[in-house]
Design a protein around this motif. Structure first.
Motif, PDB file in Angstrom:
ATOM      1  N   ALA A 158       0.824  -1.214   0.000  1.00 18.94           N
ATOM      2  CA  ALA A 158       0.000   0.000   0.000  1.00 18.94           C
ATOM      3  C   ALA A 158       0.857   1.263   0.000  1.00 18.94           C
ATOM      4  O   ALA A 158       0.474   2.281  -0.588  1.00 18.94           O
ATOM      5  CB  ALA A 158      -0.936  -0.005   1.213  1.00 18.94           C
ATOM      6  N   SER A 159       2.039   1.204   0.640  1.00 19.97           N
ATOM      7  CA  SER A 159       2.890   2.392   0.658  1.00 19.97           C
ATOM      8  C   SER A 159       3.438   2.703  -0.729  1.00 19.97           C
ATOM      9  O   SER A 159       3.597   3.873  -1.107  1.00 19.97           O
ATOM     10  CB  SER A 159       4.040   2.215   1.660  1.00 19.97           C
ATOM     11  OG  SER A 159       4.977   1.246   1.209  1.00 19.97           O
ATOM     12  N   ARG A 196       0.584   4.319  -2.728  1.00 19.60           N
ATOM     13  CA  ARG A 196       0.414   5.729  -2.388  1.00 19.60           C
ATOM     14  C   ARG A 196       1.540   6.583  -2.962  1.00 19.60           C
ATOM     15  O   ARG A 196       1.289   7.675  -3.489  1.00 19.60           O
ATOM     16  CB  ARG A 196       0.370   5.887  -0.867  1.00 19.60           C
ATOM     17  CG  ARG A 196       0.247   7.341  -0.411  1.00 19.60           C
ATOM     18  CD  ARG A 196       0.092   7.454   1.084  1.00 19.60           C
ATOM     19  NE  ARG A 196       0.016   8.852   1.509  1.00 19.60           N
ATOM     20  CZ  ARG A 196      -0.236   9.249   2.746  1.00 19.60           C
ATOM     21  NH1 ARG A 196      -0.442   8.346   3.695  1.00 19.60           N
ATOM     22  NH2 ARG A 196      -0.290  10.524   3.047  1.00 19.60           N
ATOM     23  N   GLU A 235       1.135   9.777  -5.474  1.00 23.66           N
ATOM     24  CA  GLU A 235       1.661  11.083  -5.081  1.00 23.66           C
ATOM     25  C   GLU A 235       2.666  11.615  -6.094  1.00 23.66           C
ATOM     26  O   GLU A 235       2.777  12.825  -6.298  1.00 23.66           O
ATOM     27  CB  GLU A 235       2.283  11.003  -3.690  1.00 23.66           C
ATOM     28  CG  GLU A 235       1.263  10.804  -2.576  1.00 23.66           C
ATOM     29  CD  GLU A 235       1.892  10.618  -1.212  1.00 23.66           C
ATOM     30  OE1 GLU A 235       3.111  10.320  -1.154  1.00 23.66           O
ATOM     31  OE2 GLU A 235       1.176  10.763  -0.196  1.00 23.66           O
ATOM     32  N   GLU A 286      -6.237  -2.859   1.408  1.00 24.10           N
ATOM     33  CA  GLU A 286      -6.372  -1.554   2.058  1.00 24.10           C
ATOM     34  C   GLU A 286      -5.301  -0.597   1.532  1.00 24.10           C
ATOM     35  O   GLU A 286      -4.111  -0.870   1.647  1.00 24.10           O
ATOM     36  CB  GLU A 286      -6.233  -1.711   3.575  1.00 24.10           C
ATOM     37  CG  GLU A 286      -7.428  -2.391   4.242  1.00 24.10           C
ATOM     38  CD  GLU A 286      -8.603  -1.461   4.449  1.00 24.10           C
ATOM     39  OE1 GLU A 286      -8.429  -0.235   4.338  1.00 24.10           O
ATOM     40  OE2 GLU A 286      -9.711  -1.969   4.732  1.00 24.10           O
ATOM     41  N   VAL A 287      -5.737   0.497   0.934  1.00 24.37           N
ATOM     42  CA  VAL A 287      -4.818   1.525   0.464  1.00 24.37           C
ATOM     43  C   VAL A 287      -5.305   2.882   0.957  1.00 24.37           C
ATOM     44  O   VAL A 287      -6.445   3.021   1.425  1.00 24.37           O
ATOM     45  CB  VAL A 287      -4.705   1.537  -1.080  1.00 24.37           C
ATOM     46  CG1 VAL A 287      -4.065   0.252  -1.585  1.00 24.37           C
ATOM     47  CG2 VAL A 287      -6.064   1.759  -1.726  1.00 24.37           C
ATOM     48  N   ASP A 288      -4.437   3.881   0.839  1.00 19.82           N
ATOM     49  CA  ASP A 288      -4.792   5.224   1.276  1.00 19.82           C
ATOM     50  C   ASP A 288      -6.035   5.723   0.539  1.00 19.82           C
ATOM     51  O   ASP A 288      -6.114   5.648  -0.691  1.00 19.82           O
ATOM     52  CB  ASP A 288      -3.615   6.163   1.002  1.00 19.82           C
ATOM     53  CG  ASP A 288      -3.898   7.588   1.428  1.00 19.82           C
ATOM     54  OD1 ASP A 288      -3.791   7.878   2.625  1.00 19.82           O
ATOM     55  OD2 ASP A 288      -4.230   8.406   0.542  1.00 19.82           O
ATOM     56  N   ARG A 289      -7.010   6.224   1.294  1.00 14.18           N
ATOM     57  CA  ARG A 289      -8.294   6.642   0.715  1.00 14.18           C
ATOM     58  C   ARG A 289      -8.122   7.730  -0.348  1.00 14.18           C
ATOM     59  O   ARG A 289      -8.676   7.625  -1.455  1.00 14.18           O
ATOM     60  CB  ARG A 289      -9.213   7.145   1.841  1.00 14.18           C
ATOM     61  CG  ARG A 289     -10.574   7.641   1.359  1.00 14.18           C
ATOM     62  CD  ARG A 289     -11.357   8.303   2.495  1.00 14.18           C
ATOM     63  NE  ARG A 289     -12.669   8.717   2.057  1.00 14.18           N
ATOM     64  CZ  ARG A 289     -13.769   7.993   2.167  1.00 14.18           C
ATOM     65  NH1 ARG A 289     -13.704   6.802   2.727  1.00 14.18           N
ATOM     66  NH2 ARG A 289     -14.934   8.440   1.733  1.00 14.18           N
ATOM     67  N   ASP A 290      -7.351   8.753  -0.023  1.00  9.01           N
ATOM     68  CA  ASP A 290      -7.186   9.858  -0.971  1.00  9.01           C
ATOM     69  C   ASP A 290      -6.463   9.403  -2.228  1.00  9.01           C
ATOM     70  O   ASP A 290      -6.782   9.857  -3.335  1.00  9.01           O
ATOM     71  CB  ASP A 290      -6.428  11.014  -0.314  1.00  9.01           C
ATOM     72  CG  ASP A 290      -7.236  11.710   0.770  1.00  9.01           C
ATOM     73  OD1 ASP A 290      -8.479  11.590   0.746  1.00  9.01           O
ATOM     74  OD2 ASP A 290      -6.632  12.376   1.632  1.00  9.01           O
ATOM     75  N   ALA A 291      -5.490   8.511  -2.071  1.00  9.03           N
ATOM     76  CA  ALA A 291      -4.777   7.987  -3.235  1.00  9.03           C
ATOM     77  C   ALA A 291      -5.727   7.187  -4.122  1.00  9.03           C
ATOM     78  O   ALA A 291      -5.727   7.324  -5.348  1.00  9.03           O
ATOM     79  CB  ALA A 291      -3.605   7.124  -2.784  1.00  9.03           C
TER      80      ALA A 291
END
Length: 308
Positions: free
Chosen positions: A146-147, A150, A154, A169-174
């Motif tokens: 997940a990192s 993201r 970014e 599970e990943v960053d919501r905004d990403a």
């Protein structure tokens, strides 16, 4: 705008696929006879990169393989398709491995061991930030940490396309940067649940309701893949169905990846979402008539099902 040729960067997984064919899947505690057992190239990221390159896109890849014997066969078709592998590193350990079972109807079950793909984290992606930032389209899946997902979003300065398969599970905004988000109905439900919505209810209400729920959740656009029923393209302005040609499936392994890669290849030359999806369903239909993932994808000049 037509006649553009946006470069595509895929940040994703590279696997060696171990495929076995069975008449039917075994039940608990049961042993069945199988055939096959050969190694072929796979990984959702690699599959999509190959599909895009074979449809004419300029593709660069960010990812990792192990220092084992599977690294060469896992990257063979990426190389022959012309994908730029300058940002693919060899790391200590095993190349990612997928164990694929294909039954008599062509349906598959897949188990994935991440191997070297687990190295594609934020630090890894950061070393190739320029490769990501220089792309007109960045294509991501769910088979890297997940990192790393993201970090790729970014770093992206162009369009971000996400096929979050498997759903992790990943960053919501990403995740919400996806334009489009590509998912099948099962994945769409899991993504909605991850975002705090009632995914089961949305799926039960049908594809249009499910796609609308994803758009309402914040996605700029959504493409639901519906197997033999084609695809559904949805934006805040509405939705449109895209039918797929009728074919006799031999092996559905990698068909969704063929769709994703072909769709991105058409977006890269300026097609709108519906036009891109119309082409992608034909590429996906072609893929299910052959065995394996990358080996079944059409090359330049191939006659696609439903092609006029």
């Amino acid at each position: 705008m037509k006649d553009q040729h946006l470069p595509v960067t895929v940040v994703g997984s590279i696997n060696a696929d171990l495929t076995v064919s069975v008449a039917r899947r075994p039940g608990p505690g049961e042993t069945v006879m199988a055939s096959g057992g050969g190694i072929s190239p796979g990984g959702k990221g690699a599959n999509q990169a190959v599909a895009a390159a074979l449809q004419g896109a300029e593709v660069r890849f960010v990812g990792a393989v192990g220092d084992d014997a599977h690294a060469a066969p896992a990257t063979a078709v990426l190389r022959s398709a012309g994908v730029d592998l300058d940002a693919v590193e060899s790391v200590p350990g095993a190349t990612g491995l997928a164990v694929i079972t294909v039954d008599g109807s062509g349906e598959n079950s897949i188990m994935v061991i991440p191997g070297a793909n687990a190295a594609v984290d934020a630090g890894f992606v950061g070393r190739f930030r320029d490769t990501v930032a220089g792309a007109g389209i960045v294509l991501l899946q769910g088979e890297i940490p997940a990192s790393g997902f993201r970090a790729a979003v970014e770093a992206a300065t162009g369009r971000v396309v996400v096929n979050l398969a498997p759903v992790v599970e990943v960053d919501r905004d990403a995740l919400l940067r996806a334009d489009p988000l590509m998912a099948n109905e099962h994945e769409a439900g899991l993504i909605l649940t991850q975002l705090g919505h009632d995914g089961e209810a949305a799926v039960a209400a049908g594809p249009e309701a499910c796609a609308r729920a994803l758009v309402d959740a914040g996605f700029a656009s959504v493409i639901l893949t519906l197997g033999a029923a084609g695809a559904l393209v949805a934006t805040p302005d509405g939705s449109e169905r895209v039918d797929t040609p009728s074919v006799t499936p031999v092996d559905t392994t990698g068909a969704g990846d063929a769709f994703a890669g072909a769709c991105v290849a058409r977006l890269a030359v300026g097609d709108d979402l519906v036009s891109a999806a119309r082409h992608a369903v034909r590429v996906g239909a072609y893929a299910v008539t052959g065995h394996g993932a990358q080996d079944s994808y059409p090359g330049p000049g191939a006659e696609l099902p439903g092609q006029e």
